[in-house]
Design a protein around this motif. Structure first.
Motif, PDB file in Angstrom:
ATOM      1  N   PRO A  56       1.042  -1.205  -0.145  1.00  0.00           N
ATOM      2  CA  PRO A  56       0.104  -0.032  -0.061  1.00  0.00           C
ATOM      3  C   PRO A  56       0.705   1.129   0.068  1.00  0.00           C
ATOM      4  O   PRO A  56       1.984   1.270   0.502  1.00  0.00           O
ATOM      5  CB  PRO A  56      -0.838  -0.317   1.260  1.00  0.00           C
ATOM      6  CG  PRO A  56      -0.958  -1.436   1.427  1.00  0.00           C
ATOM      7  CD  PRO A  56       0.520  -2.137   1.062  1.00  0.00           C
ATOM      8  N   LYS A  57       0.372   2.269  -0.768  1.00  0.00           N
ATOM      9  CA  LYS A  57       1.154   3.441  -0.959  1.00  0.00           C
ATOM     10  C   LYS A  57       1.353   4.169   0.360  1.00  0.00           C
ATOM     11  O   LYS A  57       2.687   4.664   0.406  1.00  0.00           O
ATOM     12  CB  LYS A  57       0.332   4.338  -1.854  1.00  0.00           C
ATOM     13  CG  LYS A  57       0.727   4.705  -3.291  1.00  0.00           C
ATOM     14  CD  LYS A  57       0.125   5.878  -3.814  1.00  0.00           C
ATOM     15  CE  LYS A  57       0.684   6.052  -5.182  1.00  0.00           C
ATOM     16  NZ  LYS A  57      -0.229   6.314  -6.306  1.00  0.00           N
ATOM     17  N   GLU A  58       0.580   4.263   1.305  1.00  0.00           N
ATOM     18  CA  GLU A  58       0.955   4.987   2.631  1.00  0.00           C
ATOM     19  C   GLU A  58       2.177   4.408   3.214  1.00  0.00           C
ATOM     20  O   GLU A  58       2.821   5.120   3.789  1.00  0.00           O
ATOM     21  CB  GLU A  58      -0.283   5.046   3.478  1.00  0.00           C
ATOM     22  CG  GLU A  58      -1.462   5.267   2.973  1.00  0.00           C
ATOM     23  CD  GLU A  58      -2.223   4.419   2.067  1.00  0.00           C
ATOM     24  OE1 GLU A  58      -2.609   3.064   2.824  1.00  0.00           O
ATOM     25  OE2 GLU A  58      -2.545   4.368   0.998  1.00  0.00           O
ATOM     26  N   ALA A  59       2.076   2.911   3.074  1.00  0.00           N
ATOM     27  CA  ALA A  59       3.156   2.428   3.775  1.00  0.00           C
ATOM     28  C   ALA A  59       4.600   2.680   3.186  1.00  0.00           C
ATOM     29  O   ALA A  59       5.417   2.834   3.804  1.00  0.00           O
ATOM     30  CB  ALA A  59       2.970   0.785   3.800  1.00  0.00           C
ATOM     31  N   VAL A  97       5.508  -6.183   4.262  1.00  0.00           N
ATOM     32  CA  VAL A  97       4.813  -5.341   4.892  1.00  0.00           C
ATOM     33  C   VAL A  97       3.289  -4.899   4.270  1.00  0.00           C
ATOM     34  O   VAL A  97       3.393  -4.685   2.931  1.00  0.00           O
ATOM     35  CB  VAL A  97       5.652  -4.016   5.266  1.00  0.00           C
ATOM     36  CG1 VAL A  97       4.692  -2.826   5.743  1.00  0.00           C
ATOM     37  CG2 VAL A  97       6.687  -4.483   5.947  1.00  0.00           C
ATOM     38  N   THR A  98       2.241  -4.861   4.939  1.00  0.00           N
ATOM     39  CA  THR A  98       1.066  -4.224   4.361  1.00  0.00           C
ATOM     40  C   THR A  98       0.781  -3.129   5.107  1.00  0.00           C
ATOM     41  O   THR A  98      -0.152  -2.214   4.814  1.00  0.00           O
ATOM     42  CB  THR A  98      -0.197  -5.557   4.653  1.00  0.00           C
ATOM     43  OG1 THR A  98       0.085  -5.889   6.065  1.00  0.00           O
ATOM     44  CG2 THR A  98      -0.097  -6.478   3.626  1.00  0.00           C
ATOM     45  N   GLU A  99       0.998  -2.967   6.544  1.00  0.00           N
ATOM     46  CA  GLU A  99       0.817  -1.712   7.250  1.00  0.00           C
ATOM     47  C   GLU A  99       2.099  -1.230   8.019  1.00  0.00           C
ATOM     48  O   GLU A  99       2.817  -2.161   8.469  1.00  0.00           O
ATOM     49  CB  GLU A  99      -0.192  -1.846   8.228  1.00  0.00           C
ATOM     50  CG  GLU A  99      -1.730  -2.068   7.745  1.00  0.00           C
ATOM     51  CD  GLU A  99      -2.727  -2.653   8.883  1.00  0.00           C
ATOM     52  OE1 GLU A  99      -2.717  -1.852  10.023  1.00  0.00           O
ATOM     53  OE2 GLU A  99      -3.232  -3.645   8.821  1.00  0.00           O
ATOM     54  N   LEU A 100       2.158   0.005   7.983  1.00  0.00           N
ATOM     55  CA  LEU A 100       3.504   0.314   8.749  1.00  0.00           C
ATOM     56  C   LEU A 100       3.091   1.642   9.390  1.00  0.00           C
ATOM     57  O   LEU A 100       2.554   2.741   8.826  1.00  0.00           O
ATOM     58  CB  LEU A 100       4.660   0.880   7.655  1.00  0.00           C
ATOM     59  CG  LEU A 100       6.174   0.833   8.244  1.00  0.00           C
ATOM     60  CD1 LEU A 100       7.146   0.699   6.980  1.00  0.00           C
ATOM     61  CD2 LEU A 100       6.289   2.278   8.944  1.00  0.00           C
ATOM     62  N   SER A 101       3.397   1.870  10.735  1.00  0.00           N
ATOM     63  CA  SER A 101       3.184   3.281  11.480  1.00  0.00           C
ATOM     64  C   SER A 101       4.312   3.613  12.455  1.00  0.00           C
ATOM     65  O   SER A 101       4.841   2.595  12.749  1.00  0.00           O
ATOM     66  CB  SER A 101       1.826   2.967  12.087  1.00  0.00           C
ATOM     67  OG  SER A 101       1.852   1.885  13.040  1.00  0.00           O
TER      68      SER A 101
END
Lengths: 587, 587
Positions: A56-59, A97-101
């Motif tokens: 995903p772009k945001e990640a 990775v699918t989510e990264l914060s």
């Protein structure tokens, strides 16, 4: 939990699992289409992977904004790596990775958080919390943790009871300087911080605790030499109804278990050596016996192979001693000069160094050829038990001095000849220490160990006759690789003998009563025979960790001025605090 | 070893063995032809026997010279007893003495060394080393030892690392008063002794230690209430990448293991209760929930069953609350008066106590019959959920006061009704504490837990809006049988929020920086989400030992003036010491 796994545990068996990891960004490699992140925590490093167009772009955007040491949380799928890294336990996999914060951003640290860092000592101490992130430093503290657990486990199994003794105790002028604590509730009075729980552990024996131990902070307000800390930790132990041999065996068992369980090493014979022997043959009460190179005497009360040859230096000395540096006859002039410079350094203080080369061809060449014939020198060679190819190194002087200097040279030669392998351990006891030592400066006798150490029964007569230097104590030190790691003694348990001891040390009855009255009283109510010892825990850790510095094994050490530069302590306090304590500073 | 066995281990299987024992003389019975001696040590008591004509004369003579608490050594043969003592593990045998020697005589102790002693508190403290010989006191310390080992074993297995944090730290004016230590090497400056390792454990989380623990001495210079000690011990823990629920579960596990392994007890449900609930229904943030007796409201913001009846006391109060004392309707006038006296004591401070008897026959009698009809009182009975035979006890006032008073009465009723069995344990959490509490006196807000506690995310808006009393914290206490044994919080890990918190507490930027600059700095270099807690170790031991007093579980406690009367500390120190420290006392 904010994570499903830590960064040290994912393996090939976890492939296809969806996981959430947390940790610090060790490094990021952005290859355009692909981004890799090494995510670090205490347990290890796991590689994260993001792929343009798939992740995903945001990640991807967040990943590109990461700096070193950012704290992040990621969710993704465990996949098998294309190119595996067999240096990492997690090297078979990576996390797609699918989510990264970002849990917390980080400023650029002032030095590299790597095994080899670019940070100097001062900056690493100021930012000790960052230095502690480095793997070698953390491993030191993990070793310390493990050693503490092993020590307690052994002693618990042997029937020792851990008892906490007080930290706010009473100041005693004998020994090193105390740290003191003003008492607000008792104005004008002070507590002291303990230099050791000595009297308390003896009272516990009077109480019938039989076997006591504690891993305990102790305090000494001394001018700090390198590698001394104002607060340090001891493994403190005491036993009742025992003799010296019982204590030696009990703690040999402890040390064997530590080596076995922490380093996988079997320790063989743990020998005993008297203090007199150690001083005579090694010039030290803590000789490193991983190598021989014992001293031989050319002149002493017992022998004289030097006089009558008009060599004024030896003639003026009462002691001439040497070591045999095996195979060093080929040493160049430069090397010999280096050794001379070494012993002439102010810390060692020898006036010069005499050498005798016993060349491989049997010829002899010395720095005192002017005075001594080949025949004379052959006697020396014989005394040294030297073989062709060896080099005799000789010092002279009075009393213990040349021996202590030669000890330094011996250790230096051990280093130069590679005889002091830090991964080889030799453990032994030094026993039969003198009970008392005389201070020329103060013209009085001091307890070599402490005032509670018992003289050997057969030497008590010297206490009465005043032949104080002859009294041997039931005192012992454990030495590993030339480092004193622990020591103790069988204690006095009779009130009269203890009173005699205080008297010998120059205490008036009143002083003895004021300072140790409670212990003298206790001895009247049924004190058992007892003894014990204490290990320097910081030192033991550093030895097991293969380091010379105890500071590396203390989480938040102080510097040589006793300062904690991280928290900036000591510091001034409020006037209100001083008022309440009824003290004034006079600076 | 001076002995072959201890005094707790000989059994019938040892008969005919020749043994040597050491210990203290508990008592001697001289029946002329026969002498029996009870020999005691930490492990137990063994009976010795001497027989005129058979035992060597010297041994008999020595035996006749023995006093209580003499330390002796005996050799003899284990024989089967004629009359066995099934109260002693060694009761099947005795030792027929052949040799007896006195290792140390003893003066008559100033009090009996028995389970029940005749010594008062003061004398036992002065001779603490003798008090520690008594079995119950020693058992307390053995329990403490075992608990320490269990705690470490659990935490070690859970991946916690024991790290020693420094004892010489920096004084911070926030919170309780520090003990300080003048620094000789830095004149005019002081160290402080830690009230807790709070900031250090948070720094260890910043360092990535992930899970930390320590059983550690802490210090508070407070005016001592009964059962407070200036030095006390905490089980101190911290974890990273966790939420509140993870911490609660981790330490529920610890407590369950302690009950299981130390007391053989399974602890069932460990419930959670909000602070608001605890205050509303128990008037306490540490309710004893071994029994119900929750509060009911007769007048509050939500209900009013009292107004308009011209009872001026209730009309003037904003809160009327009560408890239902089940089955107590038969209480005599005297008993009711006792309860009134109880709540009127200055420590509790109620003005009076209203009661309503709901008699077994269904009739109702109250101390406010003048004002309230049976119909009115029936509504109260309904609110109290009372049955015939019950007694309503009611207090009134404003704010939290009547609830806090009623809490005391509830506990008293629990005691009177035998609902607080010390061998029944109820463990629960109180959660959602207020973040801040307002001091009327200083007209400022204080952190209820400490300034590092994080507000609940959903309440952060109140921090901005200034509605400070409404903010709940991610803070929790563990309560066992009405005693707070531990507590902690999820910490702030963001620099901005921490700065806002310091500001709210009235710190100037400069003060915050001076005192906690290193922590604020650390938060900029990648601090993970973290939280932890600390148990009061002394308190936990006393609870497990079934005692109200922590002093019974400390080897060498101080009295209420902070004095150790045994060693006579604090005490004056030498003028030389003061000079070196560059301080003056102004008494």
């Amino acid at each position: 939990m904010l994570r499903t796994h830590n960064n040290g545990e994912l393996r090939i068996a976890n492939v296809n699992e969806i996981v959430t990891l947390c940790g610090w960004v060790q490094r990021t490699r952005d290859k355009g289409g692909m981004i890799w992140i090494d995510l670090r925590d205490r347990y290890g490093i796991t590689q994260l992977m993001l792929e343009e167009g798939k992740t995903p772009k945001e990640a991807i955007e967040t990943a590109r904004s990461l700096g070193r040491e950012f704290v992040i949380s990621v969710t993704g799928t465990v996949v098998e790596r294309l190119s595996k890294n067999d240096k990492l336990p997690t090297g078979d996999i990576e996390v797609k990775v699918t989510e990264l914060s970002i849990l917390n951003p980080a400023k650029l640290p002032p030095f590299l958080i790597e095994d080899e860092t670019d940070g100097g000592d001062d900056i690493r101490m100021k930012y000790r919390y960052l230095d502690l992130r480095r793997n070698p430093v953390r491993q030191n503290l993990i070793l310390r943790h493990k050693m503490a657990q092993e020590v307690r486990s052994y002693l618990d199994k042997q029937g020792f009871i851990e008892v906490e003794t007080p930290v706010l105790i009473k100041s005693t002028p004998e020994g090193a300087r105390d740290f003191v604590v003003p008492s607000r509730m008792n104005p004008g009075e002070f507590y002291a911080l303990p230099q050791s729980p000595q009297t308390f552990k003896q009272l516990l024996m009077v109480s019938g605790f039989d076997r006591y131990f504690q891993i305990v902070k102790c305090f000494r307000d001394e001018d700090l030499r390198a590698d001394r800390q104002p607060e340090f930790t001891q493994i403190d132990c005491e036993m009742s109804f025992i003799e010296q041999e019982d204590i030696l065996q009990m703690f040999e068992g402890l040390i064997r278990q530590l080596f076995q369980n922490l380093k996988g090493l079997e320790i063989n014979e743990i020998s005993r050596m008297t203090y007199a022997h150690a001083m005579k043959y090694y010039g030290s009460d803590k000789p490193d016996i991983r190598f021989g190179m014992e001293f031989y005497e050319l002149k002493s009360e017992e022998v004289d192979l030097t006089s009558g040859k008009n060599f004024p230096v030896f003639d003026a000395a009462s002691v001439v001693v040497g070591i045999n540096a095996k195979g060093c006859a080929e040493y160049t002039r430069k090397q010999a000069d280096e050794l001379t410079d070494f012993v002439k350094r102010p810390q060692i203080g020898a006036k010069g160094l005499i050498y005798v080369r016993y060349n491989a061809d049997g010829s002899i060449k010395s720095s005192v050829d002017k005075f001594y014939s080949e025949e004379d020198l052959k006697k020396w060679i014989e005394a040294a038990n030297a073989q062709p190819g060896d080099l005799l190194l000789i010092l002279c002087g009075d009393g213990d001095k040349p021996r202590k200097q030669l000890n330094e040279l011996r250790l230096e030669m051990g280093n130069r000849l590679g005889l002091r392998n830090p991964n080889e351990y030799s453990v032994h006891w030094v026993v039969d220490f003198p009970l008392l030592e005389h201070s020329e400066e103060e013209n009085r006798w001091f307890a070599m160990h402490h005032p509670f150490t018992s003289p050997k029964p057969e030497d008590i007569e010297f206490l009465k006759s005043g032949d104080l230097g002859k009294i041997r104590a039931n005192a012992y030190d454990m030495v590993i690789n030339g480092v004193e790691v622990g020591g103790g003694s069988i204690r006095i348990f009779q009130k009269d003998l203890q009173a005699k001891m205080f008297e010998t040390l120059g205490f008036s009855d009143e002083e003895a009563k004021h300072q140790f009255g409670f212990l003298m009283d206790a001895f009247e109510y049924g004190a058992p025979p007892h003894g014990g010892l204490a290990f320097g825990f910081d030192r033991l850790c550093s030895l097991f960790g293969g380091s010379d510095s105890i500071r590396d094994f203390i989480a938040f050490p102080k510097n040589n001025s006793g300062r904690d530069v991280m928290i900036d302590s000591p510091s001034t306090i409020d006037a209100k605090q001083l008022d309440e304590l009824k003290i004034k500073t006079i600076v």
